[in-house]
Design an enzyme around this catalytic site. Structure first.
Site, PDB file in Angstrom:
ATOM      1  CE  LYS A  44      -3.127   2.369   3.245  1.00 47.29           C
ATOM      2  NZ  LYS A  44      -2.151   3.405   3.671  1.00 47.29           N
ATOM      3  CE  LYS A  81       5.238   0.574  -2.651  1.00 47.79           C
ATOM      4  NZ  LYS A  81       4.641   1.711  -1.927  1.00 47.79           N
ATOM      5  CG  ASP A 113      -4.362   0.316  -7.935  1.00 46.81           C
ATOM      6  OD1 ASP A 113      -4.966  -0.756  -8.090  1.00 46.81           O
ATOM      7  OD2 ASP A 113      -4.810   1.406  -8.313  1.00 46.81           O
TER       8      ASP A 113
END
Length: 265
Positions: free
Chosen positions: A12, A17, A126
Site C-alpha cells: 500500500k 516500501k 494497486d
C-alpha cells in the site's frame, strides 16, 4: 550463465516500501551488483540511495526523444544503479503509465541484460492498474514480497495484492511486517500470512533512525550502519536472497477478511 535475482516489492502507498527497498539494496551492494527501479509515481524510492531525487524516465523523455542509459541510470550508495519511472501530474493521466514506458525503454536499452546480480522493483500496491502489474505480467520479476503493517487498510491492500499475484500466477516469497507499533501487530501479520498460504519473512520495528536517515537523504545502512536497525535490514536482505519457498497465494474474500481482522479487536 549466472541468473539475476529479480525481486518485486509491493505494498500500500505509504507503508514503507521505499524504505525497505533502499535499505536492502544498500545491504546487497556490499557483495552484489544491484539495480533498483522505482515504480511509484512519487519517484522517491532511490532518494536515500543517491542523496537526492533523480530525474524520472518520463521527465527525461519529455525533454529528449532519444534517452540513453547514462540519462536514466544514476549510481548511488554502494554503486547501486538507480532508476525512477515517474508518473503524470496528480489528477492527470494513468499513474501506471510511467511503469509501462520505463520497462519498455529499459528493455530496449539492454539494461536488464547487463551484468547484474539483483534487480529490485518498488511497486505501488494497486495491481488493478495494468501499469503496476507490469513487473509480473511481463515477466520482469520472478518473486514478490508484500510490505504491510498490522493495520486494517495495509492488510486489506496486501490481500488485494495477493489477488493480483494469484491472477498473474506470480511467486509470493513472503510478507514483510513493517511495524507501526499497534497492539498484537506481529501476531496479526503472521496469521494473515498463514491465511493466504505464505509466511512472514522479516519483521522491521518502528524506529526514529528511519526518519533521521531520510531527512539526510540516506539509508539506515549508510547513516547508522552499526545499529540494530541496520542489522535487521541486513537480516531481511539475506532472508530474501536465500529464500526458496514460493507460493501462489490464496487470498481471502472480503467477508472472510473482515471476520479475520475483527477477532483481533
Amino acid at each position: 550463465m549466472k541468473r539475476t535475482k529479480r525481486i518485486a516489492i509491493y505494498g500500500k502507498g505509504g507503508i514503507g516500501k521505499s524504505t525497505i527497498v533502499s535499505n536492502i539494496a544498500a545491504a546487497y551492494s556490499k557483495d552484489h551488483k544491484v539495480l533498483v527501479i522505482g515504480c511509484d509515481p512519487k519517484a522517491d524510492t532511490t532518494r536515500t540511495l543517491v542523496g537526492k531525487r533523480i530525474p524520472t524516465i518520463l521527465d527525461i523523455i519529455k525533454e529528449k526523444r532519444e534517452a540513453s542509459t547514462e540519462d536514466i541510470v544514476i549510481k548511488g550508495f554502494g554503486n547501486v544503479k538507480c532508476v525512477e519511472s515517474g508518473g503524470p501530474e496528480p489528477g492527470v493521466g494513468c499513474a501506471g503509465r510511467g511503469v509501462i514506458v520505463a520497462m519498455g525503454l529499459l528493455d530496449k536499452l539492454g539494461t536488464f541484460s547487463e551484468d547484474l546480480d539483483i534487480i529490485i522493483y518498488d511497486v505501488l500496491g494497486d495491481v488493478v492498474c495494468g501499469g503496476f502489474a507490469v513487473p509480473l505480467r511481463e515477466d520482469f520479476a520472478d518473486e514478490v514480497y508484500i510490505v504491510t503493517s498490522g493495520e486494517y487498510m495495509a492488510l486489506y491492500a496486501a490481500n488485494n495484492i495477493c489477488k493480483g499475484i494469484k491472477k498473474l500466477k506470480g511467486n509470493l516469497g513472503g510478507i514483510i511486517c513493517n511495524c507501526r507499533g499497534i497492539e498484537n501487530e506481529i501476531e496479526i501479520v503472521t496469521e494473515f500470512a498463514d491465511k493466504v498460504g505464505s509466511k512472514v519473512i522479516g519483521v522491521i520495528p518502528r524506529s526514529e533512525m528511519v526518519q533521521k536517515s531520510e531527512i539526510d537523504a540516506k539509508t539506515v545502512i549508510e547513516k547508522f550502519g552499526d545499529s540494530k536497525q541496520a542489522q535487521l535490514y541486513k537480516k531481511l536482505s539475506e532472508s530474501i536472497y536465500l529464500n526458496e519457498e514460493f507460493v501462489i497465494p490464496d487470498p481471502m474474500g472480503v467477508d472472510e477478511f473482515d471476520e479475520f481482522f475483527r477477532k483481533f479487536q
